[in-house]
Motif scaffolding. Structure first.
Motif, mmCIF file in Angstrom:
data_model
loop_
_atom_site.group_PDB
_atom_site.id
_atom_site.type_symbol
_atom_site.label_atom_id
_atom_site.label_comp_id
_atom_site.label_asym_id
_atom_site.label_seq_id
_atom_site.Cartn_x
_atom_site.Cartn_y
_atom_site.Cartn_z
ATOM 1 N N CYS A 25 8.529 -7.568 3.299
ATOM 2 C CA CYS A 25 8.156 -6.459 2.413
ATOM 3 C C CYS A 25 6.761 -6.661 1.837
ATOM 4 O O CYS A 25 5.957 -5.725 1.775
ATOM 5 N N LEU A 26 6.467 -7.893 1.419
ATOM 6 C CA LEU A 26 5.148 -8.172 0.848
ATOM 7 C C LEU A 26 4.052 -8.139 1.897
ATOM 8 O O LEU A 26 2.962 -7.607 1.666
ATOM 9 N N THR A 27 4.319 -8.706 3.056
ATOM 10 C CA THR A 27 3.254 -8.834 4.060
ATOM 11 C C THR A 27 2.889 -7.517 4.728
ATOM 12 O O THR A 27 1.839 -7.428 5.378
ATOM 13 N N THR A 28 3.705 -6.494 4.560
ATOM 14 C CA THR A 28 3.343 -5.199 5.155
ATOM 15 C C THR A 28 2.182 -4.545 4.423
ATOM 16 O O THR A 28 1.544 -3.635 4.969
ATOM 17 N N ARG A 29 1.890 -5.012 3.206
ATOM 18 C CA ARG A 29 0.835 -4.352 2.417
ATOM 19 C C ARG A 29 -0.226 -5.303 1.897
ATOM 20 O O ARG A 29 -1.033 -4.929 1.047
ATOM 21 N N VAL A 30 -0.237 -6.531 2.386
ATOM 22 C CA VAL A 30 -1.248 -7.474 1.909
ATOM 23 C C VAL A 30 -2.035 -8.032 3.089
ATOM 24 O O VAL A 30 -1.576 -7.991 4.230
ATOM 25 N N TYR A 31 -3.221 -8.524 2.789
ATOM 26 C CA TYR A 31 -4.064 -9.118 3.817
ATOM 27 C C TYR A 31 -4.820 -10.293 3.218
ATOM 28 O O TYR A 31 -4.886 -10.470 1.995
ATOM 29 N N ARG A 32 -5.388 -11.098 4.087
ATOM 30 C CA ARG A 32 -6.168 -12.266 3.677
ATOM 31 C C ARG A 32 -7.632 -12.010 4.015
ATOM 32 O O ARG A 32 -7.961 -11.626 5.127
ATOM 33 N N SER A 33 -8.507 -12.222 3.036
ATOM 34 C CA SER A 33 -9.937 -11.997 3.226
ATOM 35 C C SER A 33 -10.716 -13.265 2.900
ATOM 36 O O SER A 33 -10.317 -14.040 2.026
ATOM 37 N N ASP A 34 -11.802 -13.467 3.609
ATOM 38 C CA ASP A 34 -12.635 -14.657 3.433
ATOM 39 C C ASP A 34 -13.902 -14.312 2.665
ATOM 40 O O ASP A 34 -14.495 -13.234 2.864
ATOM 41 N N HIS A 35 -14.327 -15.238 1.787
ATOM 42 C CA HIS A 35 -15.487 -14.992 0.933
ATOM 43 C C HIS A 35 -16.364 -16.244 0.892
ATOM 44 O O HIS A 35 -15.874 -17.363 1.018
ATOM 45 N N ASP A 36 -17.652 -16.035 0.691
ATOM 46 C CA ASP A 36 -18.610 -17.140 0.687
ATOM 47 C C ASP A 36 -18.676 -17.835 -0.667
ATOM 48 O O ASP A 36 -18.288 -17.274 -1.698
ATOM 49 N N LYS A 37 -19.188 -19.045 -0.638
ATOM 50 C CA LYS A 37 -19.470 -19.804 -1.857
ATOM 51 C C LYS A 37 -20.380 -18.995 -2.771
ATOM 52 O O LYS A 37 -21.275 -18.279 -2.310
ATOM 53 N N ASP A 38 -20.146 -19.084 -4.070
ATOM 54 C CA ASP A 38 -20.911 -18.419 -5.132
ATOM 55 C C ASP A 38 -20.618 -16.929 -5.265
ATOM 56 O O ASP A 38 -21.215 -16.257 -6.114
ATOM 57 N N GLN A 39 -19.712 -16.390 -4.460
ATOM 58 C CA GLN A 39 -19.393 -14.969 -4.586
ATOM 59 C C GLN A 39 -18.561 -14.715 -5.832
ATOM 60 O O GLN A 39 -17.644 -15.464 -6.154
ATOM 61 N N LEU A 40 -18.893 -13.641 -6.546
ATOM 62 C CA LEU A 40 -18.133 -13.232 -7.721
ATOM 63 C C LEU A 40 -16.877 -12.513 -7.252
ATOM 64 O O LEU A 40 -16.950 -11.475 -6.593
ATOM 65 N N LEU A 41 -15.727 -13.081 -7.568
ATOM 66 C CA LEU A 41 -14.454 -12.556 -7.081
ATOM 67 C C LEU A 41 -13.791 -11.610 -8.073
ATOM 68 O O LEU A 41 -13.060 -10.705 -7.687
ATOM 69 N N ALA A 42 -14.030 -11.830 -9.346
ATOM 70 C CA ALA A 42 -13.524 -10.955 -10.406
ATOM 71 C C ALA A 42 -14.510 -11.026 -11.561
ATOM 72 O O ALA A 42 -15.065 -12.094 -11.833
ATOM 73 N N MET A 43 -14.729 -9.915 -12.229
ATOM 74 C CA MET A 43 -15.748 -9.852 -13.278
ATOM 75 C C MET A 43 -15.119 -9.619 -14.650
ATOM 76 O O MET A 43 -14.209 -8.789 -14.798
ATOM 77 N N GLU A 44 -15.600 -10.367 -15.621
ATOM 78 C CA GLU A 44 -15.145 -10.194 -16.995
ATOM 79 C C GLU A 44 -15.359 -8.753 -17.450
ATOM 80 O O GLU A 44 -16.397 -8.144 -17.142
#
Length: 231
Positions: A25-44
């Protein structure tokens, strides 16, 4: 971007309690993404309706003081989540999350994960354990704020090693590829003092290169100060 398989999801300790049906059920709607060093993943101060789980790599949770000084609250490694506080309390994000290494993330729609927590108490309990562990780490680091720079740097090194899944005991514990200045920020030590402490630790044979990686070569000074983190 990669679609997540049931086997990959169930290999993560947080989700080992899921049945095959729940995992599907969970995997039908989620994915894995790759990101580089120093990338802002979430912002205050951003708003978000998603919860993220780190599949591999490391990130830091940070904010800035009114004077512009960076403060690192904690590190996140494989199996850690972020974004859950904003979703749970309905407020804006309280800190930035920045990649310290190359990183792979799994993005969950928040409501879908919350529904799964309601139907699977074991999942909710595992998430609560993650939160408790994060608070315990923060309390320990807060208790060391008045210690000397050497002790705080050693504690940060032990913390990073344990976040990578390696319990520090014995010799040659490898560290993730995290910049020296980031270790200093985690310890709350200035760049100049961090450089002096690292030089001293190398000269004493406490840290050094082992098979190309920065490693703890002698855990004696950490044992002496009671800094070893028992997993």
């Amino acid at each position: 971007m990669h679609f997540l398989t049931r086997e990959e999801l169930q290999s993560i300790p947080l989700f080992q309690s899921l049945s095959d049906q729940e995992a599907d059920c969970l995997t039908t709607r989620v994915y894995r993404s790759d990101h580089d060093k120093d990338q802002l993943l979430a912002m205050e101060q951003d708003w978000g309706d998603c919860i993220y789980l780190i599949f591999s790599g490391f990130a830091k949770v940070r904010s800035y003081s009114e004077q512009g000084d960076e403060r690192v609250f904690c590190l996140l490694g494989a199996g850690d989540i972020f974004g859950e506080m904003s979703f749970l309390d309905g407020h804006a994000r309280s800190a930035d999350v920045v990649a310290l290494t190359g990183i792979s993330l799994i993005k969950f729609p928040g409501q879908m994960l919350m529904n799964m927590m309601h139907s699977n108490p074991d999942l909710a309990l595992e998430i609560a354990k993650l939160e408790a562990g994060r608070l315990r780490d923060l309390n320990r680091r807060f208790s060391l704020r008045t210690e000397d720079a050497l002790t705080r740097i050693l504690d940060a090194i032990a913390y990073i090693a344990n976040k990578s899944g390696d319990q520090v005991e014995g010799e040659c514990t490898s560290l993730p590829d995290i910049a020296q200045q980031e270790i200093g920020l985690l310890a709350g030590v200035s760049p100049e003092t961090t450089s002096r402490v690292f030089k001293k630790l190398r000269e004493r044979g406490v840290i050094g290169k082992y098979q190309g990686n920065l490693s703890i070569l002698n855990s004696g000074p950490l044992t002496k100060r009671g800094l070893l983190i028992r997993c």
